[in-house]
Scaffold this motif. Structure first.
Motif, PDB file in Angstrom:
ATOM      1  N   TYR A 124       0.810  -1.222   0.000  1.00 59.64           N
ATOM      2  CA  TYR A 124       0.000   0.000   0.000  1.00 59.64           C
ATOM      3  C   TYR A 124       0.843   1.272   0.000  1.00 59.64           C
ATOM      4  O   TYR A 124       0.416   2.291  -0.524  1.00 59.64           O
ATOM      5  N   GLU A 125       2.020   1.210   0.601  1.00 58.28           N
ATOM      6  CA  GLU A 125       2.886   2.389   0.628  1.00 58.28           C
ATOM      7  C   GLU A 125       3.728   2.508  -0.632  1.00 58.28           C
ATOM      8  O   GLU A 125       4.522   3.429  -0.774  1.00 58.28           O
ATOM      9  N   SER A 126       3.615   1.547  -1.532  1.00 56.14           N
ATOM     10  CA  SER A 126       4.352   1.525  -2.806  1.00 56.14           C
ATOM     11  C   SER A 126       5.865   1.583  -2.608  1.00 56.14           C
ATOM     12  O   SER A 126       6.572   2.230  -3.366  1.00 56.14           O
ATOM     13  N   ARG A 127       6.357   0.890  -1.605  1.00 50.05           N
ATOM     14  CA  ARG A 127       7.802   0.861  -1.373  1.00 50.05           C
ATOM     15  C   ARG A 127       8.485  -0.202  -2.233  1.00 50.05           C
ATOM     16  O   ARG A 127       9.691  -0.182  -2.405  1.00 50.05           O
ATOM     17  N   LEU A 128       7.698  -1.124  -2.744  1.00 53.43           N
ATOM     18  CA  LEU A 128       8.217  -2.122  -3.686  1.00 53.43           C
ATOM     19  C   LEU A 128       7.745  -1.738  -5.081  1.00 53.43           C
ATOM     20  O   LEU A 128       6.795  -0.967  -5.230  1.00 53.43           O
ATOM     21  N   PRO A 129       8.383  -2.288  -6.116  1.00 56.86           N
ATOM     22  CA  PRO A 129       7.926  -1.975  -7.481  1.00 56.86           C
ATOM     23  C   PRO A 129       6.429  -2.276  -7.630  1.00 56.86           C
ATOM     24  O   PRO A 129       5.919  -3.276  -7.112  1.00 56.86           O
ATOM     25  N   LYS A 130       5.739  -1.404  -8.323  1.00 53.59           N
ATOM     26  CA  LYS A 130       4.293  -1.532  -8.485  1.00 53.59           C
ATOM     27  C   LYS A 130       3.940  -2.787  -9.285  1.00 53.59           C
ATOM     28  O   LYS A 130       4.499  -3.039 -10.339  1.00 53.59           O
ATOM     29  N   GLN A 131       3.012  -3.545  -8.743  1.00 57.62           N
ATOM     30  CA  GLN A 131       2.493  -4.751  -9.381  1.00 57.62           C
ATOM     31  C   GLN A 131       1.006  -4.850  -9.046  1.00 57.62           C
ATOM     32  O   GLN A 131       0.530  -4.199  -8.121  1.00 57.62           O
ATOM     33  N   LYS A 132       0.299  -5.701  -9.772  1.00 53.12           N
ATOM     34  CA  LYS A 132      -1.128  -5.845  -9.472  1.00 53.12           C
ATOM     35  C   LYS A 132      -1.308  -6.604  -8.154  1.00 53.12           C
ATOM     36  O   LYS A 132      -0.435  -7.366  -7.721  1.00 53.12           O
ATOM     37  N   ARG A 133      -2.452  -6.371  -7.519  1.00 50.79           N
ATOM     38  CA  ARG A 133      -2.753  -6.995  -6.229  1.00 50.79           C
ATOM     39  C   ARG A 133      -2.651  -8.511  -6.354  1.00 50.79           C
ATOM     40  O   ARG A 133      -3.114  -9.100  -7.315  1.00 50.79           O
ATOM     41  N   GLY A 134      -2.035  -9.120  -5.361  1.00 51.57           N
ATOM     42  CA  GLY A 134      -1.874 -10.569  -5.347  1.00 51.57           C
ATOM     43  C   GLY A 134      -0.507 -11.024  -5.823  1.00 51.57           C
ATOM     44  O   GLY A 134      -0.172 -12.202  -5.735  1.00 51.57           O
ATOM     45  N   TYR A 135       0.297 -10.094  -6.340  1.00 54.32           N
ATOM     46  CA  TYR A 135       1.631 -10.435  -6.844  1.00 54.32           C
ATOM     47  C   TYR A 135       2.600 -10.730  -5.711  1.00 54.32           C
ATOM     48  O   TYR A 135       3.413 -11.642  -5.803  1.00 54.32           O
ATOM     49  N   TYR A 136       2.505  -9.962  -4.624  1.00 50.90           N
ATOM     50  CA  TYR A 136       3.430 -10.124  -3.498  1.00 50.90           C
ATOM     51  C   TYR A 136       2.803 -10.922  -2.362  1.00 50.90           C
ATOM     52  O   TYR A 136       1.613 -10.782  -2.073  1.00 50.90           O
ATOM     53  N   HIS A 137       3.625 -11.749  -1.719  1.00 55.78           N
ATOM     54  CA  HIS A 137       3.207 -12.515  -0.534  1.00 55.78           C
ATOM     55  C   HIS A 137       4.234 -12.314   0.567  1.00 55.78           C
ATOM     56  O   HIS A 137       5.423 -12.192   0.296  1.00 55.78           O
ATOM     57  N   GLU A 138       3.747 -12.303   1.809  1.00 51.83           N
ATOM     58  CA  GLU A 138       4.649 -12.036   2.925  1.00 51.83           C
ATOM     59  C   GLU A 138       4.846 -13.263   3.809  1.00 51.83           C
ATOM     60  O   GLU A 138       3.946 -14.094   3.945  1.00 51.83           O
ATOM     61  N   TYR A 139       6.042 -13.330   4.380  1.00 54.48           N
ATOM     62  CA  TYR A 139       6.425 -14.424   5.253  1.00 54.48           C
ATOM     63  C   TYR A 139       7.152 -13.863   6.468  1.00 54.48           C
ATOM     64  O   TYR A 139       7.998 -12.972   6.341  1.00 54.48           O
ATOM     65  N   THR A 140       6.830 -14.387   7.621  1.00 54.28           N
ATOM     66  CA  THR A 140       7.415 -13.919   8.865  1.00 54.28           C
ATOM     67  C   THR A 140       8.823 -14.464   9.030  1.00 54.28           C
ATOM     68  O   THR A 140       9.075 -15.643   8.778  1.00 54.28           O
TER      69      THR A 140
END
Length: 123
Positions: A66-82
């Motif tokens: 949401y803060e656009s700190r990573l390269p812009k991609q469509k929703r669902g492109y990035y996944h997070e892991y702890t």
């Protein structure tokens, strides 16, 4: 008259410099070699590449960027892991964000400050 022209040029120069620095800062993601990550992050990276099993229920959820700190991609492109944080009572601030197909994309980002900054993991 010359003074006015000088001031206009100086203001224009400052505006261009400011805009350029803002654009650079947004796309200024550092790099961290995988072998320089904390051991817990290296372990998480291995788990991501093997598809789990993951120790935290929220691992693998969509990261919104949401803060656009990573390269812009469509929703669902990035996944997070702890990434386990020693002595933390909760999930802590450390994460690895995977782009594309997490197991095979090779696009991984590390944050140790809960999404305030990112460094691309270089393998």
């Amino acid at each position: 008259m010359k003074n006015t022209q000088f001031i206009r040029q100086w203001i224009m120069f400052l505006m261009i410099t400011l805009l350029a620095s803002m654009a650079f800062a947004k796309d200024n993601i550092g790099i961290v070699p995988a072998n320089e990550l904390p051991q817990e992050a290296q372990t998480t990276l291995v788990l991501i590449k093997h598809g789990g099993p993951f120790p935290y229920e929220k691992d693998g959820v969509v990261f919104g960027n949401y803060e656009s700190r990573l390269p812009k991609q469509k929703r669902g492109y990035y996944h997070e892991y702890t990434v386990k944080t020693p002595r933390a009572r909760n999930r802590g601030p450390r994460r690895i964000i995977a782009g594309g197909v997490p197991e095979s994309s090779g696009e991984y980002y590390y944050t140790d400050d809960h999404y305030e900054s990112f460094r691309r993991i270089k393998e």
